[in-house]
Scaffold this motif. Structure first.
Motif, short mmCIF file in Angstrom:
data_model
loop_
_atom_site.label_atom_id
_atom_site.label_comp_id
_atom_site.label_asym_id
_atom_site.label_seq_id
_atom_site.Cartn_x
_atom_site.Cartn_y
_atom_site.Cartn_z
N TYR A 90 -1.93 8.48 4.80
CA TYR A 90 -2.06 8.22 3.36
C TYR A 90 -2.85 6.94 3.12
O TYR A 90 -3.79 6.92 2.32
CB TYR A 90 -0.67 8.14 2.73
N ASP B 161 0.82 -1.21 0.00
CA ASP B 161 0.00 0.00 0.00
C ASP B 161 0.85 1.26 0.00
O ASP B 161 0.43 2.30 -0.48
CB ASP B 161 -0.91 0.01 1.24
N LYS C 274 -6.54 6.55 1.42
CA LYS C 274 -6.65 5.75 0.20
C LYS C 274 -7.70 4.65 0.39
O LYS C 274 -8.47 4.36 -0.51
CB LYS C 274 -5.29 5.15 -0.13
#
Lengths: 289, 475
Positions: free
Chosen positions: B462, B231, B466
């Motif tokens: 982040y 990721d 996401k």
């Protein structure tokens, strides 16, 4: 605490081993990641056990489907002696790679590829790659005596022409690889050439190629420690500037190598290497009574 | 309560005459009683300036108070909230330029600052001996995401530890056969024992971090594969490519980069040759070029390998020396000689390709340059020769191109380091973060850790954005 994480629990299993000559061995080792990525001209760094040193060996062949890589080596000191004593199903502790910049494989036209002694193992993947890229491949294999001409059949398979030279004339033509090079150059036009073997041989192959304005690549084998560009132990002078053989090479244009300096730097640890081998051999004698 | 001592509580050290022949740790550390004596000196400032000058903002008065109260577990817990590598930082941080420089006690006339680093080390060593690692194991809940960390030096280990605590699956890829980066191959045993490094790394693995050694990212696996499988990714490969001055004679036998010399000694145990297989030359006269911590480490290692004379050639004067002052003092105690205001101009050949000496030139200091330090310039006709069979260049490192050359999409600075936002660690590519020496150039362990702490928070943000995962946990 999972101890298998730290040492890979001897992940790198020897699957096949064969003795090729008195001092030369042919190993296939489990290293799936390396087998997938290996390209001609690249090498690995291996360490046998926790007290071991890191040594570089060229990847002689790789089979991504079985996850195996092939390492062919000559016993020249303690680590190679110890490695040669390992059997199928034994493991080595560390294996890193593929390292170094790969050979530039493309269709050059007609290529001449020279391998000397155990250097034949290092040129085999280059022969194979260049043949598969559509080149006309002329191979010259040289060794002291017939039993040291390794991988003859494999090289034959990927060569349009194969010339063998031995110092004692026990196989092929008697003489040096440079004489065979002269003969090849005399009868056909060569577009590019490679030479891998002892440093003296590569130096003289370079001189021969240079006389005929033939481009030549050699693969240098200086002393290495990490093999990833972080120490400069393997530095060589190429065209007047410092390069690290492990990342910038190991392949360089032969005509740009400072050969005298390279050969001198190879001798840095001769005394220590001898002492280490002697200790090992003594220990073996005691061990085996 | 006892009166506050003006000076730091004395700490036991190995005798210089003995230690210069062994690789055992020089500083022996405080006992708990000594630590308590030192802890009493802390003023427990409300607006403690030491906290803000620590790159990972450790609650310094908090852990010192716990020592004073004799509660080592509590002290360890306080440290653990902020740092994953306290036993290492307590030893190698330049505290005199960070927390201890701003200590209010040290500001008072005739008072030395609190020995914060030595107290941190005391607590961390206690924890490594007494703490049950199994307690560190994170509860087995569904992982938020999968993060790759490239490089297992101090920055990578910090990110990995923090993200594991935040409930991520973390895999660290290390090119060498041992993890730790510079902690393992660079800083010698006599400053940072490898058993401490190993234990501290084990405590990070206990958090659920997986370290895969012998993986050279860019070669063994590619950045494309990492971006597909993970990721997010944190690049912390350090600044490990040695610079050479490039003066005549650099190729002579006996000329080393400090990286090679220290790697042979620290990672490969060449000082125990032939028990270990990697050799190193036994030298008589050693010259080290440079004035940083690495130069000190190389010189002091050469002495321990039995060299008769070890000198450091530095182009500026003692005032400009970038090395830690404590290490400089240790080096002088161990008979390391200094040639100040001197620079090598040629390595001399004995005729067989081996080094026989170093030709140097005297320097003088001119006006300050952009860095604020006075620029050294050579003095004409002042050449002199130092006899040497070994020379070690410790003049700094640049960025290693092995990974970066396979990843041209990533934006670099004009010096070849990764361009990353200092506030977040974000690079030019979304999801790829970077920190430590590969962003700043060669700096300190604690700055690399600080960058890791920042990036861990940003990576968490982040990935949650996401994946649209709300924040449920906190470090």
């Amino acid at each position: 605490m999972n101890e298998t994480i730290h040492y890979g629990d001897h992940m790198y299993k020897i699957v096949k081993n064969e003795q090729l000559s008195k001092n030369e061995y042919d190993f296939w080792i489990e290293a799936p990641r390396i087998a997938t990525k290996a390209q001609p001209g690249q090498f690995v760094i291996l360490r046998i056990n926790e007290i071991g040193e890191r040594i570089p060996l060229t990847i002689a062949d790789a089979d991504p489907s079985s996850g195996l890589i092939r390492l062919i080596f000559q016993v020249i000191g303690k680590t190679t002696a110890e490695l040669s004593s390992l059997c199928a199903n034994d493991s080595i502790l560390d294996l890193t790679g593929p390292l170094g910049t790969p050979t530039e494989i493309k269709n050059y036209g007609t290529v001449m590829i020279v391998g000397g002694g155990v250097g034949i193992a290092a040129i085999f993947p280059i022969i194979k790659g260049l043949k598969q890229a559509g080149n006309r491949v002329i191979t010259i294999l040289g060794a002291k005596t017939s039993e040291l001409v390794i991988l003859q059949k494999e090289c034959q398979q990927y060569s349009d022409e194969l010339i063998i030279t031995t110092d004692d004339g026990s196989l092929g033509m008697k003489g040096l690889v440079t004489e065979a090079m002269e003969q090849v150059i005399a009868k056909e036009s060569i577009d590019c050439s490679w030479a891998i073997g002892p440093s003296m041989m590569m130096k003289f192959c370079t001189m021969t190629a240079e006389n005929h304005k033939l481009p030549i690549y050699v693969s240098l084998n200086p002393i290495m420690i990490d093999g990833t560009g972080m120490c400069g132990g393997c530095r060589v002078t190429i065209d007047g500037s410092i390069k690290f053989a492990c990342v910038d090479g190991p392949e360089f244009k032969g005509t740009q190598v400072n050969w005298d300096e390279f050969i001198s730097r190879m001798k840095q640890y001769t005394d220590e290497e001898e002492a280490s081998l002697t200790d090992y051999q003594k220990a073996q004698v005691i061990h085996h009574g | 309560m006892a009166r506050r001592s003006r000076t730091k509580t004395a700490i036991a050290e190995q005798d210089p005459a003995i230690r210069k022949a062994n690789f055992a740790e020089v500083c022996l550390g405080y006992t708990i009683e000594e630590g308590q004596t030192e802890a009493i000196r802390c003023l427990q400032c409300k607006d403690a300036p030491c906290i803000t000058s620590c790159p990972v903002m450790i609650d310094i008065p908090g852990f010192i108070l716990a020592i004073k109260e004799g509660d080592m577990q509590k002290a360890a817990d306080v440290l653990g909230k902020y740092t994953n590598l306290p036993a290492i930082c307590g030893r190698v941080c330049p505290q005199e330029k960070q927390c201890e420089q701003v200590c209010k006690l040290g500001m008072a006339k005739n008072f030395e600052p609190v020995a914060i680093g030595k107290l941190e080390r005391l607590v961390a060593d206690w924890a490594l001996e007494n703490q049950d690692f199994s307690k560190l194991i994170q509860k087995n809940q569904a992982k938020i995401g999968k993060i790759a960390v490239i490089g297992s030096g101090p920055s990578g280990l910090t990110v990995a530890g923090d993200l594991a605590k935040l409930n991520y699956e973390v895999i660290v890829y290390e090119a060498l056969h041992d993890s730790g980066g510079v902690l393992t191959y660079g800083i010698p045993e006599f400053r940072l024992p490898k058993r401490i490094v190993k234990k501290e790394i084990e405590s990070i693995e206990a958090l659920g971090v997986t370290i895969e050694t012998n993986v050279v990212v860019g070669k063994t696996i590619t950045m494309d594969e990492i971006m597909d499988e993970f990721d997010a990714c944190y690049i912390s490969v350090g600044a490990g490519a040695p610079n050479f001055m490039g003066i005549p004679g650099t190729a002579l036998n006996g000329v080393y980069s400090s990286s090679e010399y220290l790697t042979r000694i620290n990672l490969m145990h060449s000082y125990e040759f032939p028990k270990y297989d990697t050799p190193i030359k036994a030298s008589k006269n050693v010259v080290v070029i440079g004035g940083g911590n690495v130069a000190m480490d190389a010189a002091r290692s050469a002495k321990r390998l039995g060299a008769d004379h070890v000198s450091i050639v530095y182009r500026r004067s003692v005032e400009e020396l970038p090395a830690r002052i404590e290490e400089y003092h240790h080096s002088v105690e161990e008979d390391i000689h200094y040639y100040w205001l001197s620079n090598p101009i040629e390595y001399l050949n004995n005729g067989n390709g081996d080094l026989s000496g170093v030709k140097c030139i005297k320097m003088m200091l001119d006006k300050p340059d952009e860095s604020g330090r006075r620029r050294p310039v050579p003095i004409k006709n002042s050449e002199f020769i130092v006899e040497a069979d070994t020379v070690i260049e410790a003049i700094g490192q640049g960025s290693n191109k092995v990974l970066l050359s396979t990843f041209p999409e990533l934006k670099l600075t004009k010096w070849g380091y990764i361009e990353a936002d200092p506030k977040t660690g974000a690079t030019s590519i979304p999801g790829i973060y970077a920190g430590g020496d590969i962003v700043t150039g060669a700096a300190t362990v604690i700055l690399a850790m600080g960058a890791g702490k920042v990036a861990a928070v940003e990576i968490d943000k982040y990935v949650r954005e996401k994946k649209n995962t709300p924040v449920t946990t906190k470090v």
